[in-house]
Design a protein around this motif. Sequence first.
Motif, PDB file in Angstrom:
ATOM      1  N   ALA A   1      -7.257  -0.803  -2.055  1.00  0.00           N
ATOM      2  CA  ALA A   1      -7.215  -1.563  -0.977  1.00  0.00           C
ATOM      3  C   ALA A   1      -8.407  -2.076  -0.302  1.00  0.00           C
ATOM      4  CB  ALA A   1      -6.823  -0.512   0.193  1.00  0.00           C
ATOM      5  N   ASN A   2      -9.565  -1.819  -0.814  1.00  0.00           N
ATOM      6  CA  ASN A   2     -10.913  -2.542  -0.400  1.00  0.00           C
ATOM      7  C   ASN A   2     -10.770  -3.778  -0.288  1.00  0.00           C
ATOM      8  OD1 ASN A   2     -13.289  -1.916   0.738  1.00  0.00           O
ATOM      9  ND2 ASN A   2     -14.088  -2.978  -1.429  1.00  0.00           N
ATOM     10  N   ASP A   3     -11.078  -4.407   0.940  1.00  0.00           N
ATOM     11  CA  ASP A   3     -11.168  -5.974   1.110  1.00  0.00           C
ATOM     12  C   ASP A   3      -9.879  -6.856   0.990  1.00  0.00           C
ATOM     13  OD1 ASP A   3     -13.056  -7.831   2.122  1.00  0.00           O
ATOM     14  OD2 ASP A   3     -13.304  -8.758   0.260  1.00  0.00           O
ATOM     15  N   LYS A   4      -8.601  -5.978   0.885  1.00  0.00           N
ATOM     16  CA  LYS A   4      -7.373  -6.736   1.055  1.00  0.00           C
ATOM     17  C   LYS A   4      -6.611  -6.486   2.099  1.00  0.00           C
ATOM     18  CE  LYS A   4      -6.891  -6.116  -4.013  1.00  0.00           C
ATOM     19  NZ  LYS A   4      -8.183  -5.543  -4.513  1.00  0.00           N
ATOM     20  N   VAL A   5      -5.548  -7.301   2.335  1.00  0.00           N
ATOM     21  CA  VAL A   5      -4.529  -7.085   3.441  1.00  0.00           C
ATOM     22  C   VAL A   5      -3.606  -6.015   2.778  1.00  0.00           C
ATOM     23  CG1 VAL A   5      -2.965  -8.351   4.763  1.00  0.00           C
ATOM     24  CG2 VAL A   5      -5.194  -9.437   4.334  1.00  0.00           C
ATOM     25  N   VAL A   6      -3.556  -4.971   3.246  1.00  0.00           N
ATOM     26  CA  VAL A   6      -2.806  -3.976   2.877  1.00  0.00           C
ATOM     27  C   VAL A   6      -1.376  -3.998   3.647  1.00  0.00           C
ATOM     28  CG1 VAL A   6      -2.478  -1.438   2.451  1.00  0.00           C
ATOM     29  CG2 VAL A   6      -4.676  -2.585   1.970  1.00  0.00           C
ATOM     30  N   ILE A   7      -0.217  -3.981   3.013  1.00  0.00           N
ATOM     31  CA  ILE A   7       1.139  -4.101   3.775  1.00  0.00           C
ATOM     32  C   ILE A   7       1.656  -2.519   3.736  1.00  0.00           C
ATOM     33  CG2 ILE A   7       3.476  -4.976   3.703  1.00  0.00           C
ATOM     34  CD1 ILE A   7       2.173  -7.494   2.333  1.00  0.00           C
ATOM     35  N   LEU A   8       2.014  -2.057   4.580  1.00  0.00           N
ATOM     36  CA  LEU A   8       2.643  -0.633   4.550  1.00  0.00           C
ATOM     37  C   LEU A   8       4.202  -0.701   5.139  1.00  0.00           C
ATOM     38  CD1 LEU A   8      -0.221   1.463   5.887  1.00  0.00           C
ATOM     39  CD2 LEU A   8       0.539   1.288   3.365  1.00  0.00           C
TER      40      LEU A   8
ATOM     41  N   GLY B   1       0.812  -1.173  -0.054  1.00  0.00           N
ATOM     42  CA  GLY B   1       0.049  -0.039   0.055  1.00  0.00           C
ATOM     43  C   GLY B   1       0.728   1.045  -0.019  1.00  0.00           C
ATOM     44  N   GLY B   2       2.221   1.160   0.001  1.00  0.00           N
ATOM     45  CA  GLY B   2       2.890   2.451   0.270  1.00  0.00           C
ATOM     46  C   GLY B   2       3.675   2.535   1.611  1.00  0.00           C
ATOM     47  N   VAL B   3       4.147   3.638   1.815  1.00  0.00           N
ATOM     48  CA  VAL B   3       4.744   3.971   3.201  1.00  0.00           C
ATOM     49  C   VAL B   3       4.161   4.723   4.115  1.00  0.00           C
ATOM     50  CG1 VAL B   3       6.931   5.206   3.987  1.00  0.00           C
ATOM     51  CG2 VAL B   3       6.950   3.967   1.669  1.00  0.00           C
TER      52      VAL B   3
ATOM     53  N   ALA C   1       4.655   6.596   6.624  1.00  0.00           N
ATOM     54  CA  ALA C   1       5.003   7.946   6.983  1.00  0.00           C
ATOM     55  C   ALA C   1       4.606   8.931   5.844  1.00  0.00           C
ATOM     56  CB  ALA C   1       6.242   8.229   7.469  1.00  0.00           C
ATOM     57  N   ASP C   2       4.453   8.443   4.627  1.00  0.00           N
ATOM     58  CA  ASP C   2       4.230   9.391   3.352  1.00  0.00           C
ATOM     59  C   ASP C   2       2.766   8.774   2.765  1.00  0.00           C
ATOM     60  OD1 ASP C   2       4.259  10.860   1.182  1.00  0.00           O
ATOM     61  OD2 ASP C   2       6.238  10.000   0.444  1.00  0.00           O
ATOM     62  N   SER C   3       1.933   9.605   3.101  1.00  0.00           N
ATOM     63  CA  SER C   3       0.378   9.200   2.326  1.00  0.00           C
ATOM     64  C   SER C   3       0.427   9.587   1.162  1.00  0.00           C
ATOM     65  CB  SER C   3      -0.432  10.063   3.182  1.00  0.00           C
ATOM     66  OG  SER C   3      -0.351  11.438   3.020  1.00  0.00           O
ATOM     67  N   SER C   4       1.418  10.209   0.541  1.00  0.00           N
ATOM     68  CA  SER C   4       1.438  10.488  -1.227  1.00  0.00           C
ATOM     69  C   SER C   4       1.653   9.286  -1.873  1.00  0.00           C
ATOM     70  CB  SER C   4       2.404  11.470  -1.293  1.00  0.00           C
ATOM     71  OG  SER C   4       3.814  11.339  -1.160  1.00  0.00           O
ATOM     72  N   THR C   5       2.423   8.163  -1.039  1.00  0.00           N
ATOM     73  CA  THR C   5       2.541   6.908  -1.721  1.00  0.00           C
ATOM     74  C   THR C   5       1.605   6.129  -1.404  1.00  0.00           C
ATOM     75  OG1 THR C   5       3.641   6.144   0.219  1.00  0.00           O
ATOM     76  CG2 THR C   5       5.084   7.208  -1.127  1.00  0.00           C
ATOM     77  N   TRP C   6       0.686   6.451  -1.005  1.00  0.00           N
ATOM     78  CA  TRP C   6      -0.550   5.333  -0.723  1.00  0.00           C
ATOM     79  C   TRP C   6      -1.463   5.027  -1.753  1.00  0.00           C
ATOM     80  CZ3 TRP C   6      -2.881   7.386   4.587  1.00  0.00           C
ATOM     81  CH2 TRP C   6      -1.761   7.457   5.660  1.00  0.00           C
ATOM     82  N   ILE C   7      -1.901   3.643  -1.905  1.00  0.00           N
ATOM     83  CA  ILE C   7      -2.935   3.362  -2.829  1.00  0.00           C
ATOM     84  C   ILE C   7      -3.841   3.757  -2.771  1.00  0.00           C
ATOM     85  CG2 ILE C   7      -1.405   1.199  -3.471  1.00  0.00           C
ATOM     86  CD1 ILE C   7      -3.406  -0.401  -1.684  1.00  0.00           C
ATOM     87  N   SER C   8      -4.955   3.746  -3.654  1.00  0.00           N
ATOM     88  CA  SER C   8      -6.140   4.280  -3.437  1.00  0.00           C
ATOM     89  C   SER C   8      -7.294   3.614  -2.584  1.00  0.00           C
ATOM     90  CB  SER C   8      -7.036   4.396  -4.925  1.00  0.00           C
ATOM     91  OG  SER C   8      -7.338   3.268  -5.423  1.00  0.00           O
ATOM     92  N   ALA C   9      -8.398   4.077  -2.121  1.00  0.00           N
ATOM     93  CA  ALA C   9      -9.184   3.345  -1.269  1.00  0.00           C
ATOM     94  C   ALA C   9      -9.841   2.147  -2.029  1.00  0.00           C
ATOM     95  CB  ALA C   9     -10.140   4.025  -0.600  1.00  0.00           C
ATOM     96  N   GLY C  10     -10.010   2.312  -3.186  1.00  0.00           N
ATOM     97  CA  GLY C  10     -10.750   0.970  -3.881  1.00  0.00           C
ATOM     98  C   GLY C  10      -9.730  -0.005  -4.343  1.00  0.00           C
TER      99      GLY C  10
ATOM    100  N   THR D   1       2.065  -3.178  -5.785  1.00  0.00           N
ATOM    101  CA  THR D   1       2.524  -4.473  -6.243  1.00  0.00           C
ATOM    102  C   THR D   1       1.479  -5.485  -5.390  1.00  0.00           C
ATOM    103  OG1 THR D   1       4.817  -3.530  -5.981  1.00  0.00           O
ATOM    104  CG2 THR D   1       4.497  -5.914  -5.859  1.00  0.00           C
ATOM    105  N   PRO D   2       0.919  -6.591  -6.138  1.00  0.00           N
ATOM    106  CA  PRO D   2       0.244  -7.408  -5.565  1.00  0.00           C
ATOM    107  C   PRO D   2       1.206  -8.663  -4.730  1.00  0.00           C
ATOM    108  CG  PRO D   2       0.486  -7.923  -7.914  1.00  0.00           C
ATOM    109  CD  PRO D   2       1.331  -6.758  -7.735  1.00  0.00           C
ATOM    110  N   GLY D   3       0.462  -9.129  -3.730  1.00  0.00           N
ATOM    111  CA  GLY D   3       1.116 -10.256  -2.826  1.00  0.00           C
ATOM    112  C   GLY D   3       0.454 -11.334  -2.863  1.00  0.00           C
ATOM    113  N   ALA D   4       0.738 -12.327  -2.109  1.00  0.00           N
ATOM    114  CA  ALA D   4       0.101 -13.655  -1.762  1.00  0.00           C
ATOM    115  C   ALA D   4      -1.515 -13.589  -1.131  1.00  0.00           C
ATOM    116  CB  ALA D   4       1.005 -14.654  -1.243  1.00  0.00           C
TER     117      ALA D   4
END
Length: 544
Positions: free
Chosen positions: A148-155, A133-135, A137-146, A234-237
């Motif tokens: 992230a929805n229903d996923k396990v988001v790794i930051l 999902g990004g870093v 401490a830096d919300s400008s790197t975050w993926i969109s809410a859509g 980047t998709p994960g498992a």
Amino acid sequence: MTSRFSAILATAGAVLGLGGTALAQRTTTPITAADLRTRLFLIADDSMAGRATGSWGNYQAAEYVASEFRRLGLKPGGENGTWFQTIPFFRQRPDPGGQITANGETFRVGRDFLVVGSATASRSIDGKASVFGGVLADSSTWISAGVANDKVVILAAPAPNFRGLDRLGRFAGAAAIVLPALDAIGAEFVAALLEGRVTTDTTHTGVGPALILMSARAADRLLGTPVAQARPGTPGADVHGQASMVMTPLEYAARNVIGILGGSDPAMAGTYVALTAHNDHVGFDHAPVDHDSLYIYNRVVRPMGADSPPRPPTAAEWVVIHRSIDSVRKIRPARPDSIRNGADDDGSGTVTILEVAEQMAGAAHPRRSVLFVSHAAEEEGLLGSRWFTDHPTVVRDSIVSEFDIDMDARGNKADLPDGGPTYLEMIGMRRLSTEYGDIIEAVNGRQPLPFTFNLTYDAPGHPLQYYCRADHYSYARYDIPAISVSRGEHADYHQVTDEAQYADYDAMERVGRFAADVIMTVANLDHRPRVDFARHDPAARCVQ
């Protein structure tokens, strides 16, 4: 080698040689260093096992405070004519049998991950896809809410600041948020998270994502690529298993202890000046460490104890550490220790308010009544004081001021750079009432050795958030002029080395006399300290 390192090396053996036990003796009416020592060696003894909320040791600490209130002739101020206010707590902790599987590997609780916040009654992670999902401490790197929805988001969380997690509203629809920060938070926090937290909320009906701390290795395996090199999206498992919490009743009740010194003026005795401290601490670890080695290591690497970020020592620091340990080994062998005794935090405040109660009970009573409250569960997030002020055993508006003592046993040069015999941190002095602050300053000026107030940590926005981390805030949110005084944090904060042998009892005596004088001054006023700032919403989030 800096002068600080030289001082540590020169004094380690002498300081660590301090010891002794308190004599079993009756305390006297005046506030004295000897009485404070007697009391603190009792309440911070190993037999109390760190006084964690819900433990036998904390239960016995509350019994001791109540027995002293009774002996001193105070009136019970708890529920149903008792000394106690019992808080209906449950313990919420990671399911010890929980496990997560991804990419053909099974991750286990404690070793690979910890659930620190969960709404799994309504949000499952089983079968969910993971994504970077990004870093944090830096919300400008975050993926969109859509995405992230229903996923396990790794930051990515290279320098996690958990007080900033309230910024993650964008991911409210995620199944879970994973921070690869388990390796970086320190052994004492891992132990505390495994023990869980106490709560009065048993509904477990939240709808937010689970919050999971993972080791860096496990997070890399979950994502299928090193987190540090991943690009947002980047998709994960796929993830299988549960990030679950379990809820159990406390083995021993957590209790506020309330005693009342009746006022001498019938027209004012129904109003109260509160003097408070908390009776709990953080318990014990299941993996003993060498007391002396930790004492030396923290003075070099973690000068504020648990509030210092964990980091590896430099080469120069290792030289100092090893030399100091070698000097102590010439005196005695290693001393395994697992109990976080909490002598300063907040055994010191607990015994100081007992000494003030003893002195005031043996003298002419002030016009107003004095409310002595020994709070439970401060270490769980001010929960005991919050419960008391939400469900007061006296009329809430009858409390005209509050004075909280939290950690008054240290504060000398060996503990912090600005320390010394007059050092005192003051939090909240004029936040609500300029008059209350003026009274405190005037009383301090009349002391034989006035304190020098450090107001740094009271500054709006200070990153350590002291204003929101002491029990006085539970009163301030109801517009009761409230302060917290402390002699400061130190290398033994939340460590097994926070023991009674290191306390400065002369300084504690002076804090006690100062507190007693403030209480007497306010209790004899013909009016309550004026509140001259806007009223608060008691349910609002604290803002430093």
